[in-house]
Design a protein around this motif. Structure first.
Motif, mmCIF file in Angstrom:
data_model
loop_
_atom_site.group_PDB
_atom_site.id
_atom_site.type_symbol
_atom_site.label_atom_id
_atom_site.label_comp_id
_atom_site.label_asym_id
_atom_site.label_seq_id
_atom_site.Cartn_x
_atom_site.Cartn_y
_atom_site.Cartn_z
ATOM 1 N N MET A 203 0.710 -1.251 0.119
ATOM 2 C CA MET A 203 0.034 -0.047 0.016
ATOM 3 C C MET A 203 0.749 1.362 -0.095
ATOM 4 S SD MET A 203 -2.741 -1.304 2.777
ATOM 5 C CE MET A 203 -1.484 -2.092 3.678
ATOM 6 N N ARG A 204 0.381 2.326 -0.827
ATOM 7 C CA ARG A 204 0.809 3.485 -0.645
ATOM 8 C C ARG A 204 0.055 4.579 0.091
ATOM 9 N NH1 ARG A 204 0.819 4.716 -5.600
ATOM 10 N NH2 ARG A 204 2.937 3.941 -6.276
ATOM 11 N N LEU A 205 0.540 5.122 1.284
ATOM 12 C CA LEU A 205 -0.109 6.160 2.133
ATOM 13 C C LEU A 205 0.406 7.384 1.770
ATOM 14 C CD1 LEU A 205 0.382 4.424 5.728
ATOM 15 C CD2 LEU A 205 -1.049 3.523 4.033
ATOM 16 N N THR A 206 -0.842 8.318 1.794
ATOM 17 C CA THR A 206 -0.645 9.435 1.481
ATOM 18 C C THR A 206 -1.306 10.617 2.350
ATOM 19 O OG1 THR A 206 -0.603 9.050 -0.926
ATOM 20 C CG2 THR A 206 -1.007 11.436 -0.216
ATOM 21 N N ALA A 207 -0.551 11.552 2.865
ATOM 22 C CA ALA A 207 -1.188 12.518 3.966
ATOM 23 C C ALA A 207 -1.133 13.611 3.372
ATOM 24 C CB ALA A 207 -0.277 12.319 5.148
ATOM 25 N N GLY A 208 -1.984 14.492 3.495
ATOM 26 C CA GLY A 208 -2.139 15.878 2.729
ATOM 27 C C GLY A 208 -2.094 16.831 4.052
ATOM 28 N N GLY A 209 -1.666 18.105 3.894
ATOM 29 C CA GLY A 209 -1.616 19.263 4.716
ATOM 30 C C GLY A 209 -1.604 20.424 4.143
ATOM 31 N N ARG A 210 -1.040 21.546 4.903
ATOM 32 C CA ARG A 210 -0.964 22.826 4.332
ATOM 33 C C ARG A 210 0.495 23.148 4.516
ATOM 34 N NH1 ARG A 210 -0.590 27.038 7.740
ATOM 35 N NH2 ARG A 210 -1.456 25.879 9.417
ATOM 36 N N ALA A 211 0.941 23.528 3.010
ATOM 37 C CA ALA A 211 2.289 23.858 2.784
ATOM 38 C C ALA A 211 2.708 25.261 3.558
ATOM 39 C CB ALA A 211 2.745 23.930 1.489
ATOM 40 N N GLY A 212 4.058 25.111 3.889
ATOM 41 C CA GLY A 212 4.451 26.543 4.480
ATOM 42 C C GLY A 212 6.020 26.669 4.742
ATOM 43 N N HIS A 213 6.338 27.781 5.424
ATOM 44 C CA HIS A 213 7.602 27.917 5.745
ATOM 45 C C HIS A 213 8.080 26.967 7.074
ATOM 46 C CE1 HIS A 213 11.491 29.729 6.812
ATOM 47 N NE2 HIS A 213 11.422 30.729 5.630
ATOM 48 N N GLY A 214 9.161 26.424 7.172
ATOM 49 C CA GLY A 214 9.356 25.635 8.284
ATOM 50 C C GLY A 214 9.738 26.247 9.566
ATOM 51 N N SER A 215 9.771 27.644 9.670
ATOM 52 C CA SER A 215 10.032 28.372 10.880
ATOM 53 C C SER A 215 8.432 28.876 11.558
ATOM 54 C CB SER A 215 10.574 29.698 10.474
ATOM 55 O OG SER A 215 9.949 30.553 9.879
ATOM 56 N N MET A 216 7.248 28.406 10.874
ATOM 57 C CA MET A 216 6.155 28.995 11.174
ATOM 58 C C MET A 216 5.331 27.959 11.974
ATOM 59 S SD MET A 216 6.103 32.213 10.218
ATOM 60 C CE MET A 216 6.593 33.398 8.838
ATOM 61 N N LEU A 217 4.466 28.130 12.759
ATOM 62 C CA LEU A 217 3.665 27.240 13.403
ATOM 63 C C LEU A 217 2.847 26.672 12.341
ATOM 64 C CD1 LEU A 217 2.472 29.289 16.528
ATOM 65 C CD2 LEU A 217 4.278 27.351 16.177
ATOM 66 N N ASN A 218 2.489 25.213 12.377
ATOM 67 C CA ASN A 218 1.663 24.738 11.331
ATOM 68 C C ASN A 218 1.025 23.389 11.942
ATOM 69 O OD1 ASN A 218 0.715 23.018 9.049
ATOM 70 N ND2 ASN A 218 2.065 24.101 7.723
ATOM 71 N N ASP A 219 -0.268 23.458 12.188
ATOM 72 C CA ASP A 219 -0.845 22.201 12.705
ATOM 73 C C ASP A 219 -1.768 21.282 11.681
ATOM 74 O OD1 ASP A 219 -3.016 23.899 11.932
ATOM 75 O OD2 ASP A 219 -3.947 24.083 13.674
ATOM 76 N N GLU A 220 -1.154 21.625 10.396
ATOM 77 C CA GLU A 220 -1.677 20.543 9.328
ATOM 78 C C GLU A 220 -0.221 20.220 8.395
ATOM 79 O OE1 GLU A 220 -4.959 22.322 6.842
ATOM 80 O OE2 GLU A 220 -4.954 23.787 8.568
ATOM 81 N N ASN A 221 0.520 19.742 9.403
ATOM 82 C CA ASN A 221 1.917 19.409 8.580
ATOM 83 C C ASN A 221 1.738 17.681 8.106
ATOM 84 O OD1 ASN A 221 4.490 17.996 8.369
ATOM 85 N ND2 ASN A 221 5.249 19.875 9.656
#
Length: 435
Positions: A203-221
């Protein structure tokens, strides 16, 4: 025609096949099986058969031949073996994996165990019998296939889909990964005959999220989501599920080894089986192992998606439970798709064909006890079972007690004793007479 001696031929046939490069990395870029198929077809033609070479793609070749039996009105038997082998790193080997060297009483090389040994035994037995004018009791179809090591897309699956007429009348099949011995003591040996195979779910698993800068807060990684799902799957303790084949194996083996069997603690019995425990332990439960991770393209960029691969294997009768559990472990933000999916198979360990295998082993080894087992992997039997065939793994080999045979499947320094090959020829010859 001059009579041939299969015992004398078999090691040379195995050596020749090993020397033909038929490595299969699974991407259809290798040498293919054409050269090996031409060799096999030539050896069959020498004893009067009319083999067909069927290519599913450039260089991806299969060989099919039918031997007319004494009573063609009976159901036919399929003998099948694959011609491809897995890749290797030659620097890790004592003898070159394509050398086919005969040393220390063994034939060495990639395929000596999986499964050019069985290909050679089939060829040796067929050549001897036909050179002596001996027909089997019923029709026997021979199939030497491509691509088994990558799922059989160019081999058994293609044959079953596009050329099923070549298997008309075949109701039973004999193939790889069974019939080899495990020593109990100097006088007694178990011969493990494959009667079941776990199903496959790559199986191939895929997770989607919100792209962004690595220095920022991101709760959709996406990487965080994926890593958590992979961790849940990789650490999950699958419950023990005892299929009929596993129950029979444990009962017969415990009796032979004089072990107390507690089916409520089957793992304790398996733990006492020595090197065999690794092979049998994986047949007590479903399994799912993460094998690959991909995600991101720069250290300071949170990617929008991340993917992973999981190798899942499910027991006969437990496919629905397997996928229900996987979906629960994935969580809400991770999806799955199949890279490869195939069925589990299982058949009872009874009937005339099983008796023919057991009797042939006993005739050549009075200390033989034939027992069924479940293969944690898969073989071409899955494809042929779709044509209504009942199949077993039966490549009979009487092995030295100190040889870790099961550990050499896809391993380094694959080798098979010459005496074991000769034994296999004798057993297969008796088996064909009795089946």
């Amino acid at each position: 025609m001059t009579a041939l001696n299969g015992e004398d031929e078999v090691a040379g046939l195995c050596r020749d096949l090993i020397r033909i490069d038929s490595t299969n990395a699974g991407d259809n870029s290798g040498p293919g099986e054409r050269a090996a198929a031409e060799y096999v077809a030539g050896k069959l033609a020498e004893v009067g058969l009319e083999p067909q070479i069927l290519e599913s793609d450039s260089r991806r070749a299969n060989v099919i031949a039918r031997i007319e039996g004494e009573d063609s009105s009976r159901d036919a038997l399929l003998l099948h073996g694959h011609l491809d082998v897995v890749p290797f790193d030659a620097g890790d080997w004592t003898h070159h994996p394509l050398g086919g060297e005969i040393a220390d009483g063994c034939v060495w090389g990639r395929g000596a165990v999986d499964m050019k040994n069985m290909d050679a035994m089939i060829l040796a037995v067929v050549r001897q019998r036909l050179s002596e004018g001996r027909r089997p009791p019923r029709d026997v179809v021979l199939a030497f296939t491509a691509d088994e090591e990558a799922g059989g897309t160019y081999g058994a699956q293609w044959l079953a889909d596009k050329h099923k007429d070549l298997f008309d009348g075949c109701t039973e099949a004999i193939g790889e990964v069974g019939g080899f011995s495990v020593s109990i003591d100097e006088a007694r040996r178990l011969y493990l005959i494959e009667a079941a195979e776990k199903g496959i779910a790559w199986m191939r698993l895929t997770a989607g999220g919100r792209a962004g800068h690595g220095s920022m807060l991101n709760d959709e990684n996406a990487i965080t989501e994926l890593a958590e799902a992979v961790g849940r799957i990789g650490r999950y303790d699958w419950p023990v599920r005892l299929t009929q084949t596993v129950r029979t194996f444990l009962a017969e083996t415990s009796k032979a080894l004089e072990l107390e069997l507690d089916l409520d603690d089957a793992e304790a019995t398996v733990a006492k089986l020595g090197p065999l425990a690794r092979m049998i332990g994986a047949t007590l439960r479903n399994t799912a192992n993460p094998t690959m991770l991909q995600g991101g393209y720069k250290a300071n960029v949170i990617p929008q998606t991340a993917t992973a691969h999981v190798d899942g294997r499910f027991l006969p009768g437990y496919e629905d439970e397997f996928f229900q559990t996987i979906d629960e472990l994935l969580g809400p933000n991770v999806t799955r798709e199949f890279v490869y999916h195939d069925i589990a198979v299982e058949t009872g360990f009874d009937g005339p064909l099983v008796r023919a295998m057991a009797d042939a082993l006993l005739a050549e080894d009075p200390g033989a006890l034939a027992v069924p087992y479940t293969l944690s992997g898969g073989t071409d039997l899955k494809a042929f079972s779709r044509l209504g065939m009942r199949g077993f793994g039966f490549a009979p080999l009487k092995l030295p007690a100190d040889l870790d045979f099961s550990g050499m499947f896809h391993g380094v320094d694959e080798r098979v004793p010459v005496d074991s090959l000769r034994f296999g020829v004798r057993v297969l010859d008796r088996f064909l007479d009795g089946c």
